[in-house]
Design a protein around this motif. Structure first.
Motif, PDB file in Angstrom:
ATOM      1  N   ARG A  44       0.752  -1.372   0.001  1.00  0.00           N
ATOM      2  CA  ARG A  44       0.029  -0.207   0.092  1.00  0.00           C
ATOM      3  C   ARG A  44       0.793   1.268  -0.070  1.00  0.00           C
ATOM      4  O   ARG A  44       0.632   2.367  -0.667  1.00  0.00           O
ATOM      5  N   GLU A  45       1.978   1.058   0.830  1.00  0.00           N
ATOM      6  CA  GLU A  45       2.858   2.456   0.628  1.00  0.00           C
ATOM      7  C   GLU A  45       3.344   2.673  -0.667  1.00  0.00           C
ATOM      8  O   GLU A  45       3.413   3.991  -0.995  1.00  0.00           O
ATOM      9  N   LEU A  46       3.964   1.707  -1.454  1.00  0.00           N
ATOM     10  CA  LEU A  46       4.240   2.095  -2.670  1.00  0.00           C
ATOM     11  C   LEU A  46       2.923   2.680  -3.706  1.00  0.00           C
ATOM     12  O   LEU A  46       3.371   3.341  -4.332  1.00  0.00           O
ATOM     13  N   ALA A  47       1.794   2.050  -3.460  1.00  0.00           N
ATOM     14  CA  ALA A  47       0.748   2.915  -4.298  1.00  0.00           C
ATOM     15  C   ALA A  47       0.332   4.241  -3.910  1.00  0.00           C
ATOM     16  O   ALA A  47       0.537   5.318  -4.628  1.00  0.00           O
ATOM     17  N   TYR A  48       0.686   4.503  -2.650  1.00  0.00           N
ATOM     18  CA  TYR A  48       0.739   5.896  -1.998  1.00  0.00           C
ATOM     19  C   TYR A  48       1.879   6.537  -2.607  1.00  0.00           C
ATOM     20  O   TYR A  48       1.751   7.898  -3.153  1.00  0.00           O
ATOM     21  N   TYR A  49       2.987   6.051  -2.904  1.00  0.00           N
ATOM     22  CA  TYR A  49       4.009   6.833  -3.288  1.00  0.00           C
ATOM     23  C   TYR A  49       3.913   7.255  -4.640  1.00  0.00           C
ATOM     24  O   TYR A  49       4.595   8.283  -5.368  1.00  0.00           O
ATOM     25  N   LEU A  50       3.511   6.145  -5.369  1.00  0.00           N
ATOM     26  CA  LEU A  50       3.261   6.383  -7.004  1.00  0.00           C
ATOM     27  C   LEU A  50       2.368   7.517  -7.394  1.00  0.00           C
ATOM     28  O   LEU A  50       2.407   8.216  -8.258  1.00  0.00           O
ATOM     29  N   ALA A  51       1.143   7.515  -6.459  1.00  0.00           N
ATOM     30  CA  ALA A  51       0.246   8.414  -6.460  1.00  0.00           C
ATOM     31  C   ALA A  51       0.868   9.823  -6.091  1.00  0.00           C
ATOM     32  O   ALA A  51       0.683  10.970  -7.024  1.00  0.00           O
ATOM     33  N   TRP A  52       1.421   9.825  -5.165  1.00  0.00           N
ATOM     34  CA  TRP A  52       2.449  11.288  -4.634  1.00  0.00           C
ATOM     35  C   TRP A  52       3.283  11.721  -5.546  1.00  0.00           C
ATOM     36  O   TRP A  52       3.313  12.795  -5.863  1.00  0.00           O
ATOM     37  N   ARG A  53       4.000  10.824  -6.338  1.00  0.00           N
ATOM     38  CA  ARG A  53       4.866  11.218  -7.379  1.00  0.00           C
ATOM     39  C   ARG A  53       4.014  11.757  -8.618  1.00  0.00           C
ATOM     40  O   ARG A  53       4.503  13.055  -8.906  1.00  0.00           O
ATOM     41  N   ASP A  54       3.175  11.199  -8.892  1.00  0.00           N
ATOM     42  CA  ASP A  54       2.254  11.615  -9.918  1.00  0.00           C
ATOM     43  C   ASP A  54       1.892  13.297  -9.683  1.00  0.00           C
ATOM     44  O   ASP A  54       1.751  14.201 -10.366  1.00  0.00           O
ATOM     45  N   VAL A  55       1.236  13.453  -8.450  1.00  0.00           N
ATOM     46  CA  VAL A  55       0.821  14.779  -7.880  1.00  0.00           C
ATOM     47  C   VAL A  55       1.887  15.617  -7.820  1.00  0.00           C
ATOM     48  O   VAL A  55       1.740  16.907  -8.390  1.00  0.00           O
ATOM     49  N   LYS A  56       3.015  15.433  -7.505  1.00  0.00           N
ATOM     50  CA  LYS A  56       4.032  16.476  -7.294  1.00  0.00           C
ATOM     51  C   LYS A  56       4.519  16.716  -8.846  1.00  0.00           C
ATOM     52  O   LYS A  56       4.657  17.989  -9.069  1.00  0.00           O
ATOM     53  N   VAL A  57       4.770  15.655  -9.581  1.00  0.00           N
ATOM     54  CA  VAL A  57       5.043  15.954 -11.090  1.00  0.00           C
ATOM     55  C   VAL A  57       4.134  16.893 -11.774  1.00  0.00           C
ATOM     56  O   VAL A  57       4.718  17.728 -12.388  1.00  0.00           O
TER      57      VAL A  57
END
Lengths: 296, 426
Positions: A44-57
């Motif tokens: 689940r943490e990876l899912a969070y980080y992938l979404a977080w990356r998309d938001v940041k980028v």
């Protein structure tokens, strides 16, 4: 290292019983596979980080940043309102029987529609765009299309501020029906994830999906009561029409905000079909995901 | 929990087959029209592997069985296309095997690339979290190790700069720093040392030695035989997807090096059975000719002209010929590649038996031992592919006017150069 030298303790085929939890058996798979929710939860943490990356980028190096989430539905609202008043002429006014203005009516549907179309468009390209990740490291592939929804949710939240503002300005107060809203949003989430994962899996084999999706979304907009009311669909066709998950969901979204009578049967059908879409999409994805690394 | 006596990794009859351009099930019109798209990657693979075009599939690895004991550092060695990468991908669960199975007992971290998932727009700090999560670290774990990671990478000053402004060396250091703070029981590492400067490579080797010393199980693929010898206690050798031998790393490295340089037995190549292709045309002999005297030689001076002469035979005319020649260094890494298509001077139709010549005006290779692979194609289908069809030994001679040549350890390719200077004016 010769196999014979240490074969005393273990037989040639390792016993599958008493397998420790952290060991993995790598075997050919065929046919349909279970979703393996336990593993998705572990990652689940990876899912969070992938979404977080998309938001940041998404918001890096854009001047207006989060404003883009508002500008898009707002512009669409203005364009469609303009088209309605200019192109439709006199008749358009007379069939407008609501107590609230057309632009608000439009925006209340454009909001969930934007969420849906954005998620479908983004996640359908997500696997192909993550080819490097897929061919270099293991994690549940389902996370990739699912994580793209993160940006959609954020955009949705930002642009709903405008809706709240517009509703406050026109003194529109939702009634008790607003309690259904979370269920509608959940249905919308399931439908967009379902369709997004399915398209993303198809796109790995057929790059044509890239060209089909924008077209598909355009058609889909007109097959959804965004520019018009659900009532405009003849009663006998309405149930069939609501097999399109966005039809019942988006019209219900609008109804429960404005206190218009909810068409429960339509909502139920659309909820049901979004669940079906979600289940089919994710199981199809699981079925074909083992080929991704080889062909992406 | 896991029995300590169980091997960390058990591989049984593992096999991976790639489809070449055909779908498994019936192809309707949509599929047919789309087939070309799906074919593209395989077409590339096929041409790289030189496997016969007539078959719709090839086995990247097959019937592979071995065990890795806890605490072993196992080197996997073999030439390009031997199946090393495929094996690592199967064991990392990136792609699924076609047959057989493998059991991995313990938490695995696989590093098939440094900096997987790095995003150029994100800062160093953000990439540490992203990359850590992709490699399987928990947020709490990254928080705890964050300072250590930053310090090891040496990019602390640029932590909040987007990594697109980093030099490639900085990126690699940051990436390896994250990876080396993983705490798995089993590590799968592919050629990570091929990047970065020499000093950093040494630090990485040190880190890996620490990992091995602390009882972790490591699988390590590398073309760097010195690294394999130094890091690994055991090694397996792969060739064409098969396990050739396994044993102590030093012995396997020696055997591999010997194998690569000495496989080519001069004389009749038609006896060799380790060839691929449909056999319509077969290579019978490969001669190296010193152009000046037109006599077969096995050594050539650096800078001297060389002609590679390939004898072939077949039943019918050799149509649409295409000849591929790969020159590999002493550990089997390709150094250069020659192809008749580059110059397109060969006629479209050749007699059934004959000789093909490839003229090199000068040998621009450092003083070392090389092997030469030859592949003959007709109508884009591989007829005969022989690895190490011939050996080439380059000796000292005059490539540069001074007669000086660099040692092979500094690089195997020579190029002409000129030097000049100018004063620096403020």
């Amino acid at each position: 290292m010769s196999k014979a030298s240490h074969s005393s303790g273990s037989s040639a085929v390792a016993p599958l019983v008493n397998m420790p939890t952290d060991s993995v058996v790598i075997e050919p798979r065929s046919g349909w596979a279970a979703l393996d929710l336990a593993e998705l939860w572990r990652f689940r943490e990876l899912a969070y980080y992938l979404a977080w990356r998309d938001v940041k980028v998404r918001y890096k190096q854009t001047v207006l940043g989060a404003a883009w989430a508002i500008i898009q539905p707002l512009m669409l609202m203005m364009v469609f309102t303009f088209l309605r008043t200019v192109m439709a002429g006199k008749g358009a006014e007379s069939d407008w029987n609501k107590t609230y203005p057309y632009p608000v009516f439009l925006y209340a549907a454009l909001l969930p529609w934007q969420f849906f179309s954005f998620c479908v468009a983004q996640s359908s390209q997500s696997l192909v765009g993550s080819a490097n990740l897929i061919s270099k490291i293991y994690f549940p592939r389902l996370l990739i299309p699912v994580a793209t929804v993160g940006v959609g949710v954020l955009d949705f939240l930002v642009s709903s501020l405008i809706l709240i503002g517009m509703m406050a300005y026109h003194k529109i107060m939702p009634d008790f029906q607003v309690l259904v809203l979370p269920i509608i949003l959940l249905g919308l989430l399931l439908a967009s994830i379902g369709i997004g994962t399915w398209l993303s899996a198809l796109a790995v084999t057929y790059r044509d999906v890239r060209y089909v999706v924008p077209f598909l979304i355009q058609i889909w907009l007109f097959a959804t009561p965004v520019l018009y009311q659900l009532d405009r669909v003849p009663e006998k066709w309405r149930h069939l029409y609501c097999l399109n998950p966005t039809a019942g969901l988006i019209s219900s979204f609008r109804s429960c905000l404005f206190g218009d009578p909810l068409q429960w049967d339509c909502l139920a059908i659309s909820l049901f079909s979004s669940m079906i879409v979600f289940i089919c999409g994710s199981f199809y994805f699981r079925k074909v995901e083992r080929r991704f690394a080889d062909i992406v | 929990m896991t029995e300590m006596s169980d091997p960390a990794i058990t591989v049984e009859n593992l096999g991976k087959r790639f489809q070449i351009g055909t779908f498994e099930k019936g192809a309707d019109t949509l599929r047919e029209s789309l087939m070309d798209i799906a074919k593209a990657p395989f077409r590339r693979l096929r041409s790289l592997r030189g496997s016969p075009a007539s078959k719709g599939e090839f086995w990247a690895i097959r019937n592979l069985s071995f065990e890795v004991q806890r605490g072993d550092v196992l080197g996997i060695i073999g030439r390009n296309g031997a199946g090393k990468s495929t094996l690592l991908k199967l064991l990392s669960r990136i792609s699924d095997p076609t047959e057989g199975r493998a059991v991995i007992r313990g938490r695995v971290a696989s590093l098939l690339e440094v900096g997987t998932g790095f995003h150029n727009e994100l800062s160093g700090r953000e990439n540490i979290y992203l990359n850590g999560a992709i490699l399987g670290m928990r947020k709490a774990e990254i928080d705890r190790k964050f300072d250590e990671i930053v310090e090891f990478s040496g990019v602390s000053k640029f932590l909040d700069t987007p990594i697109k402004r980093y030099s490639s060396g900085m990126k690699v250091r940051l990436a390896f720093s994250v990876a080396s703070h993983l705490d798995p029981e089993i590590m799968i590492i592919d050629e990570v040392l091929a990047v970065g400067d020499h000093e950093f490579q040494q630090r990485c080797l040190g880190k890996m030695q620490d990992a091995a010393a602390s009882g972790r199980t490591v699988l390590f693929v590398s073309h760097n035989m010195a690294a394999v010898r130094r890091l690994c206690n055991k090694a397996i050798r792969l060739e064409r997807g098969q396990l050739i031998d396994s044993g102590p790393a030093g012995l396997q490295v020696d055997a591999y090096t010997r194998d690569v340089t000495q496989r080519a037995k001069t004389g009749n190549l038609s006896e060799r059975s380790d060839r691929t292709g449909d056999g319509r045309v077969r290579i019978t002999k490969v001669d190296l000719l010193s152009t000046e005297y037109d006599i077969p030689v096995s050594t050539i001076g650096v800078g001297q002209p060389l002609t590679i002469c390939i004898y072939y035979e077949g039943q019918e005319s050799y149509l649409s010929p295409c000849v591929h020649i790969a020159i590999n260094n002493d550990i089997g890494v390709p150094v250069t590649y020659l192809c008749s298509r580059f110059t397109s001077e060969l006629p479209g139709k050749l007699p059934a038996n004959g000789r093909l010549y490839c003229h090199l005006p000068e040998v621009a290779l450092a003083v070392s031992e090389y092997t030469i692979d030859v592949c003959l194609q007709s109508d884009n289908a591989t007829c005969d592919h022989l690895l190490a069809a011939s050996n080439l030994s380059v000796t000292e001679d005059s490539f540069y006017p001074t007669g000086l040549v660099p040692p092979a350890a500094y690089g195997t390719v020579l190029t002409h150069q000129s030097w000049s200077s100018s004063p620096l004016t403020a």
